[in-house]
Design a protein around this motif. Structure first.
Motif, PDB file in Angstrom:
ATOM      1  N   LEU A 159      17.551  37.836  24.496  1.00 32.31           N
ATOM      2  CA  LEU A 159      18.987  37.588  24.695  1.00 32.31           C
ATOM      3  C   LEU A 159      19.253  36.951  26.052  1.00 32.31           C
ATOM      4  N   SER A 160      18.532  37.389  27.052  1.00 28.93           N
ATOM      5  CA  SER A 160      18.707  36.812  28.386  1.00 28.93           C
ATOM      6  C   SER A 160      18.404  35.317  28.377  1.00 28.93           C
ATOM      7  N   ARG A 161      17.311  34.940  27.696  1.00 25.38           N
ATOM      8  CA  ARG A 161      16.976  33.514  27.592  1.00 25.38           C
ATOM      9  C   ARG A 161      18.056  32.752  26.838  1.00 25.38           C
ATOM     10  N   GLN A 162      18.552  33.358  25.749  1.00 26.17           N
ATOM     11  CA  GLN A 162      19.597  32.703  24.966  1.00 26.17           C
ATOM     12  C   GLN A 162      20.870  32.518  25.782  1.00 26.17           C
ATOM     13  N   LEU A 163      21.239  33.560  26.535  1.00 23.68           N
ATOM     14  CA  LEU A 163      22.448  33.457  27.360  1.00 23.68           C
ATOM     15  C   LEU A 163      22.286  32.415  28.464  1.00 23.68           C
ATOM     16  N   SER A 164      21.081  32.301  28.990  1.00 22.71           N
ATOM     17  CA  SER A 164      20.821  31.277  29.999  1.00 22.71           C
ATOM     18  C   SER A 164      20.998  29.879  29.398  1.00 22.71           C
ATOM     19  N   ALA A 165      20.479  29.682  28.183  1.00 20.58           N
ATOM     20  CA  ALA A 165      20.635  28.388  27.507  1.00 20.58           C
ATOM     21  C   ALA A 165      22.102  28.102  27.222  1.00 20.58           C
ATOM     22  N   ILE A 166      22.832  29.134  26.810  1.00 19.81           N
ATOM     23  CA  ILE A 166      24.273  28.960  26.554  1.00 19.81           C
ATOM     24  C   ILE A 166      24.990  28.580  27.843  1.00 19.81           C
ATOM     25  N   GLY A 167      24.625  29.235  28.928  1.00 18.04           N
ATOM     26  CA  GLY A 167      25.229  28.893  30.224  1.00 18.04           C
ATOM     27  C   GLY A 167      24.958  27.450  30.604  1.00 18.04           C
ATOM     28  N   ASN A 168      23.738  26.995  30.361  1.00 19.07           N
ATOM     29  CA  ASN A 168      23.409  25.586  30.639  1.00 19.07           C
ATOM     30  C   ASN A 168      24.267  24.658  29.788  1.00 19.07           C
ATOM     31  N   ASN A 169      24.424  25.014  28.502  1.00 20.67           N
ATOM     32  CA  ASN A 169      25.268  24.201  27.618  1.00 20.67           C
ATOM     33  C   ASN A 169      26.711  24.163  28.125  1.00 20.67           C
ATOM     34  N   LEU A 170      27.215  25.293  28.533  1.00 20.71           N
ATOM     35  CA  LEU A 170      28.592  25.343  29.056  1.00 20.71           C
ATOM     36  C   LEU A 170      28.742  24.478  30.303  1.00 20.71           C
ATOM     37  N   ASN A 171      27.738  24.510  31.171  1.00 19.88           N
ATOM     38  CA  ASN A 171      27.791  23.667  32.376  1.00 19.88           C
ATOM     39  C   ASN A 171      27.796  22.184  32.010  1.00 19.88           C
ATOM     40  N   GLN A 172      26.987  21.820  31.021  1.00 20.20           N
ATOM     41  CA  GLN A 172      26.964  20.428  30.584  1.00 20.20           C
ATOM     42  C   GLN A 172      28.302  20.015  29.972  1.00 20.20           C
ATOM     43  N   ILE A 173      28.891  20.910  29.187  1.00 20.79           N
ATOM     44  CA  ILE A 173      30.205  20.625  28.594  1.00 20.79           C
ATOM     45  C   ILE A 173      31.252  20.479  29.685  1.00 20.79           C
ATOM     46  N   ALA A 174      31.229  21.375  30.670  1.00 27.52           N
ATOM     47  CA  ALA A 174      32.195  21.287  31.774  1.00 27.52           C
ATOM     48  C   ALA A 174      32.032  19.964  32.523  1.00 27.52           C
ATOM     49  N   HIS A 175      30.794  19.545  32.716  1.00 20.49           N
ATOM     50  CA  HIS A 175      30.541  18.277  33.411  1.00 20.49           C
ATOM     51  C   HIS A 175      31.139  17.104  32.629  1.00 20.49           C
ATOM     52  N   VAL A 176      30.939  17.112  31.311  1.00 22.83           N
ATOM     53  CA  VAL A 176      31.483  16.043  30.464  1.00 22.83           C
ATOM     54  C   VAL A 176      33.011  16.065  30.499  1.00 22.83           C
ATOM     55  N   LEU A 177      33.601  17.249  30.372  1.00 21.54           N
ATOM     56  CA  LEU A 177      35.060  17.361  30.368  1.00 21.54           C
ATOM     57  C   LEU A 177      35.660  16.966  31.720  1.00 21.54           C
ATOM     58  N   ASN A 178      34.994  17.342  32.802  1.00 20.09           N
ATOM     59  CA  ASN A 178      35.483  16.978  34.132  1.00 20.09           C
ATOM     60  C   ASN A 178      35.432  15.475  34.367  1.00 20.09           C
ATOM     61  N   ALA A 179      34.558  14.794  33.642  1.00 19.82           N
ATOM     62  CA  ALA A 179      34.466  13.339  33.743  1.00 19.82           C
ATOM     63  C   ALA A 179      35.514  12.658  32.871  1.00 19.82           C
ATOM     64  N   GLY A 180      36.342  13.448  32.171  1.00 21.96           N
ATOM     65  CA  GLY A 180      37.413  12.888  31.352  1.00 21.96           C
ATOM     66  C   GLY A 180      37.018  12.602  29.921  1.00 21.96           C
ATOM     67  N   ASN A 181      35.849  13.034  29.514  1.00 18.33           N
ATOM     68  CA  ASN A 181      35.382  12.803  28.146  1.00 18.33           C
ATOM     69  C   ASN A 181      35.632  14.036  27.282  1.00 18.33           C
ATOM     70  N   HIS A 182      35.346  13.902  25.996  1.00 16.53           N
ATOM     71  CA  HIS A 182      35.478  15.026  25.069  1.00 16.53           C
ATOM     72  C   HIS A 182      34.083  15.572  24.762  1.00 16.53           C
ATOM     73  N   ALA A 183      34.001  16.876  24.549  1.00 19.31           N
ATOM     74  CA  ALA A 183      32.706  17.501  24.231  1.00 19.31           C
ATOM     75  C   ALA A 183      32.905  18.528  23.128  1.00 19.31           C
ATOM     76  N   PRO A 184      31.953  18.596  22.171  1.00 13.27           N
ATOM     77  CA  PRO A 184      32.053  19.608  21.104  1.00 13.27           C
ATOM     78  C   PRO A 184      31.660  20.982  21.654  1.00 13.27           C
ATOM     79  N   VAL A 185      32.541  21.947  21.503  1.00 16.64           N
ATOM     80  CA  VAL A 185      32.264  23.279  22.037  1.00 16.64           C
ATOM     81  C   VAL A 185      32.079  24.321  20.933  1.00 16.64           C
ATOM     82  N   SER A 186      32.278  23.942  19.693  1.00 21.97           N
ATOM     83  CA  SER A 186      32.248  24.926  18.610  1.00 21.97           C
ATOM     84  C   SER A 186      30.878  25.604  18.482  1.00 21.97           C
ATOM     85  N   GLN A 187      29.776  24.862  18.611  1.00 23.04           N
ATOM     86  CA  GLN A 187      28.442  25.467  18.479  1.00 23.04           C
ATOM     87  C   GLN A 187      28.178  26.421  19.638  1.00 23.04           C
TER      88      GLN A 187
END
Length: 115
Positions: A66-94
């Protein structure tokens, strides 16, 4: 008179354990591999596994996963935040589904740990 070592002076209770010959042999061999007396080996195993309420191996393994999975999820969230902060759209449902699945698995593990 036999003088006790400083470490042994605080120990005042004896615990006797009876083992079949094969298990006794395994315990003696493991103590020798670790370079400690049989008494110290048994005491260490008892304290680590029972008295400290360490989770069973399967729970520890699941928590590690679970710790590894949560770390991967955190990385995904950071990538999504980076895309959104750049003014783009990102899929967050998964990512949200992954977070919910990890949350459910964590809750189930916690229920198993409670007495």
């Amino acid at each position: 008179m036999v003088k006790k070592s400083p470490a042994a002076q605080g120990r005042k209770r004896d615990v006797r354990v009876r083992l079949p010959d094969d298990q006794h042999g395994e315990a003696v061999a493991e103590a020798a591999r670790q370079g400690v007396s049989l008494s110290r080996y048994v005491r260490t195993v008892l304290l680590e596994h029972c008295l400290t309420r360490r989770p069973p191996d399967e729970v520890a393994s699941a928590l590690s996963s679970l710790s590894r999975q949560l770390s991967a999820i955190g990385n995904n969230l950071n990538q999504i935040a980076h895309v959104l902060n750049a003014g783009n759209h990102a899929p967050v449902s998964q990512v949200l589904k992954d977070v919910q699945a990890a949350n459910s698995e964590t809750r189930a593990l916690l229920r198993n740990l409670q007495p």
